[in-house]
Design an enzyme around this catalytic site. Sequence first.
Site, PDB file in Angstrom:
ATOM      1  N   LYS A   1       6.364   4.401  -3.782  1.00 52.06           N
ATOM      2  CA  LYS A   1       5.117   3.662  -3.957  1.00 52.06           C
ATOM      3  C   LYS A   1       3.948   4.548  -3.521  1.00 52.06           C
ATOM      4  O   LYS A   1       3.928   5.052  -2.379  1.00 52.06           O
ATOM      5  CB  LYS A   1       5.196   2.393  -3.106  1.00 52.06           C
ATOM      6  CG  LYS A   1       4.289   1.273  -3.543  1.00 52.06           C
ATOM      7  CD  LYS A   1       4.670   0.017  -2.774  1.00 52.06           C
ATOM      8  CE  LYS A   1       3.731  -1.120  -3.022  1.00 52.06           C
ATOM      9  NZ  LYS A   1       3.941  -2.214  -2.074  1.00 52.06           N
TER      10      LYS A   1
HETATM   11  C1  E4P Z   1       2.557  -5.340  -3.082  1.00 50.90           C
HETATM   12  O1  E4P Z   1       3.400  -4.512  -3.303  1.00 50.90           O
HETATM   13  C2  E4P Z   1       1.932  -5.555  -1.790  1.00 50.90           C
HETATM   14  O2  E4P Z   1       2.861  -5.275  -0.779  1.00 50.90           O
HETATM   15  C3  E4P Z   1       1.505  -6.974  -1.564  1.00 50.90           C
HETATM   16  O3  E4P Z   1       1.748  -7.808  -2.669  1.00 50.90           O
HETATM   17  C4  E4P Z   1       0.169  -7.134  -0.953  1.00 50.90           C
HETATM   18  O4  E4P Z   1      -0.073  -8.496  -0.747  1.00 50.90           O
HETATM   19  P1  E4P Z   1      -1.178  -9.045   0.253  1.00 50.90           P
HETATM   20  O5  E4P Z   1      -2.497  -8.950  -0.428  1.00 50.90           O
HETATM   21  O6  E4P Z   1      -0.781 -10.461   0.487  1.00 50.90           O
HETATM   22  O7  E4P Z   1      -1.109  -8.191   1.482  1.00 50.90           O
END
Ligand code: E4P
Length: 215
Positions: A87
């Site tokens: 990622k």
């Molecule tokens: C995606 O991969 C992220 O980890 C996540 O969806 C972020 O979500 P949040 O805005 O609730 O932190």
Amino acid sequence: MIPRMELYIDTANIDEIREAADLGVLDGVTTNPSLIAREGVDFHSQMAEICEIVSGPVSAEVVSIDHDGMISEADALLKIASNIVIKLPCTVDGLKACKTLSDRGVKVNMTLCFQPLQAMMVAKAGAFLVSPFLGRIDDIGGDGMELIQQIRTIYDNYGYTTKILSASIRHPLHLVQCALVGSDVATVPFKVISQMMKHPLTDSGLAAFLADWNK
Ligand code: E4P
């Protein structure tokens, strides 16, 4: 073959992952540095444990912000398990690292996507997944779903195969909307996964059926 919408869980918590995997319909996992920090555990060993529970794609995020640092972190993460997806952030260096890794056949998830051109660029660089954060756009008064729709249209116009992974999901309605616009994947916190099979009329209807049966 008609594509199906995939369901990932967005957590680094082992109990939540096990419980979601037990449902039998979990396709993958996403984590991020905040989620890992929340668990207070060693990053690599936590990722290894998650990869033993879920055989589908498991996203592990780098914390370097330069191309070379991202690549060397990715190389270490890829040794953990064969289902690790790297990622990377939707930055210029992230884009370059995406291209480097994708050219090597590594699956990359491009995260922190907030506008459609980021999604187009990472698709051109060969990303396996792009993660538009719809909840965080809604949080500042924007329209997160509009971004998902725009990316869907751009990808369909040109046949980009990068999968749209709708992220930052806050509630079940987000998921319904994602399915309606054709998001390929949604990554969902445990709390929202727990709500997906719930309806008060299902519970009261079942109670009534059982009461009638027992009369
Ligand atoms: C995606 O991969 C992220 O980890 C996540 O969806 C972020 O979500 P949040 O805005 O609730 O932190």
